[in-house]
Design a protein around this motif. Structure first.
Motif, PDB file in Angstrom:
ATOM      1  N   PRO A  41      68.822  42.511 -29.105  1.00 16.75           N
ATOM      2  CA  PRO A  41      67.801  41.605 -28.568  1.00 16.75           C
ATOM      3  C   PRO A  41      67.535  41.885 -27.094  1.00 16.75           C
ATOM      4  CG  PRO A  41      69.395  40.390 -29.871  1.00 16.75           C
ATOM      5  CD  PRO A  41      69.929  41.787 -29.755  1.00 16.75           C
ATOM      6  N   GLY A  42      66.262  41.967 -26.736  1.00 11.41           N
ATOM      7  CA  GLY A  42      65.895  42.196 -25.347  1.00 11.41           C
ATOM      8  C   GLY A  42      66.003  43.630 -24.885  1.00 11.41           C
ATOM      9  N   LYS A  43      66.425  44.523 -25.770  1.00  7.99           N
ATOM     10  CA  LYS A  43      66.550  45.937 -25.406  1.00  7.99           C
ATOM     11  C   LYS A  43      65.332  46.703 -25.890  1.00  7.99           C
ATOM     12  CE  LYS A  43      70.804  45.581 -23.813  1.00  7.99           C
ATOM     13  NZ  LYS A  43      71.169  45.848 -22.409  1.00  7.99           N
ATOM     14  N   GLY A  44      64.913  47.670 -25.080  1.00 14.68           N
ATOM     15  CA  GLY A  44      63.742  48.443 -25.451  1.00 14.68           C
ATOM     16  C   GLY A  44      64.058  49.609 -26.361  1.00 14.68           C
ATOM     17  N   ASN A  85      82.596  46.797 -40.486  1.00 18.23           N
ATOM     18  CA  ASN A  85      83.726  45.877 -40.547  1.00 18.23           C
ATOM     19  C   ASN A  85      84.052  45.356 -39.154  1.00 18.23           C
ATOM     20  OD1 ASN A  85      83.990  46.460 -43.330  1.00 18.23           O
ATOM     21  ND2 ASN A  85      85.377  48.178 -42.901  1.00 18.23           N
ATOM     22  N   SER A  86      84.836  44.298 -39.115  1.00 25.00           N
ATOM     23  CA  SER A  86      85.274  43.717 -37.830  1.00 25.00           C
ATOM     24  C   SER A  86      84.088  43.518 -36.897  1.00 25.00           C
ATOM     25  CB  SER A  86      86.323  44.622 -37.169  1.00 25.00           C
ATOM     26  OG  SER A  86      87.437  44.802 -38.008  1.00 25.00           O
ATOM     27  N   LEU A  87      83.044  42.929 -37.427  1.00 27.96           N
ATOM     28  CA  LEU A  87      81.817  42.770 -36.648  1.00 27.96           C
ATOM     29  C   LEU A  87      82.025  41.836 -35.470  1.00 27.96           C
ATOM     30  CD1 LEU A  87      79.318  42.697 -39.603  1.00 27.96           C
ATOM     31  CD2 LEU A  87      79.168  44.237 -37.637  1.00 27.96           C
ATOM     32  N   LYS A  88      81.313  42.135 -34.396  1.00 26.85           N
ATOM     33  CA  LYS A  88      81.395  41.372 -33.158  1.00 26.85           C
ATOM     34  C   LYS A  88      80.005  40.839 -32.817  1.00 26.85           C
ATOM     35  CE  LYS A  88      84.785  44.734 -31.410  1.00 26.85           C
ATOM     36  NZ  LYS A  88      85.074  45.697 -30.307  1.00 26.85           N
ATOM     37  N   PRO A  89      79.925  39.781 -32.033  1.00 29.26           N
ATOM     38  CA  PRO A  89      78.605  39.269 -31.632  1.00 29.26           C
ATOM     39  C   PRO A  89      77.743  40.342 -30.966  1.00 29.26           C
ATOM     40  CG  PRO A  89      80.284  37.645 -31.146  1.00 29.26           C
ATOM     41  CD  PRO A  89      81.011  38.877 -31.615  1.00 29.26           C
ATOM     42  N   GLU A  90      78.355  41.256 -30.244  1.00 25.04           N
ATOM     43  CA  GLU A  90      77.579  42.314 -29.582  1.00 25.04           C
ATOM     44  C   GLU A  90      77.015  43.342 -30.552  1.00 25.04           C
ATOM     45  OE1 GLU A  90      80.688  41.298 -28.807  1.00 25.04           O
ATOM     46  OE2 GLU A  90      81.939  42.985 -28.152  1.00 25.04           O
ATOM     47  N   ASP A  91      77.375  43.246 -31.829  1.00 28.46           N
ATOM     48  CA  ASP A  91      76.768  44.109 -32.850  1.00 28.46           C
ATOM     49  C   ASP A  91      75.436  43.544 -33.345  1.00 28.46           C
ATOM     50  OD1 ASP A  91      80.061  44.613 -34.181  1.00 28.46           O
ATOM     51  OD2 ASP A  91      78.897  46.026 -32.972  1.00 28.46           O
TER      52      ASP A  91
END
Length: 130
Positions: A41-44, A85-91
């Motif tokens: 989000p927010g990245k070009g 696997n082991s997903l993080k919010p930054e994914d």
């Protein structure tokens, strides 16, 4: 006409797993490189996540997903997968698959950038809640 259709995205809690699929039509998986990218989000720009070369099965991963994500293909089904696997919010991002023929004289030595690929899917949203 080449068409790539991603599926498998969704909402998952931190630490959870998802498997993305990318079904290709009008393009077989002989001598190709399959790539997965994401746009947060927010990245070009899209960030390269992983790639697989069908000829030799060699794979590359971004440091941020190494050990958590696995790329694979089912050549009989012309389908690529990204097991996460082991997903993080930054994914959290829109995930795209991409496909590019690879000349027999070429060999990848690193994760290819966005400009390497000509064929792209429409993307699938992955949201990881904390």
């Amino acid at each position: 006409e080449v068409q790539l259709v991603e599926s498998g995205g969704g909402l998952v809690q931190s630490g959870g797993s998802l498997r993305l699929s990318c079904a290709a039509s009008g393009f077989d998986f002989e001598d190709v490189v399959v790539g997965w990218f994401r746009r947060a989000p927010g990245k070009g720009r899209r960030e390269a996540v992983s790639s697989l070369t069908s000829r030799d099965g060699s794979t590359f991963y971004a440091d941020s997903v190494m050990g958590r994500f696995t790329i694979s293909t089912d050549n009989a089904k012309n389908t690529a997968y990204l097991q996460m696997n082991s997903l993080k919010p930054e994914d959290t991002a829109v995930y795209y698959c991409a496909l590019q023929k690879l000349a027999r004289s070429r060999r990848l030595v690193s994760l290819p950038p966005e400009v390497f690929f000509e064929s792209w899917g429409q993307g699938t949203q992955v949201t990881v809640s904390s």
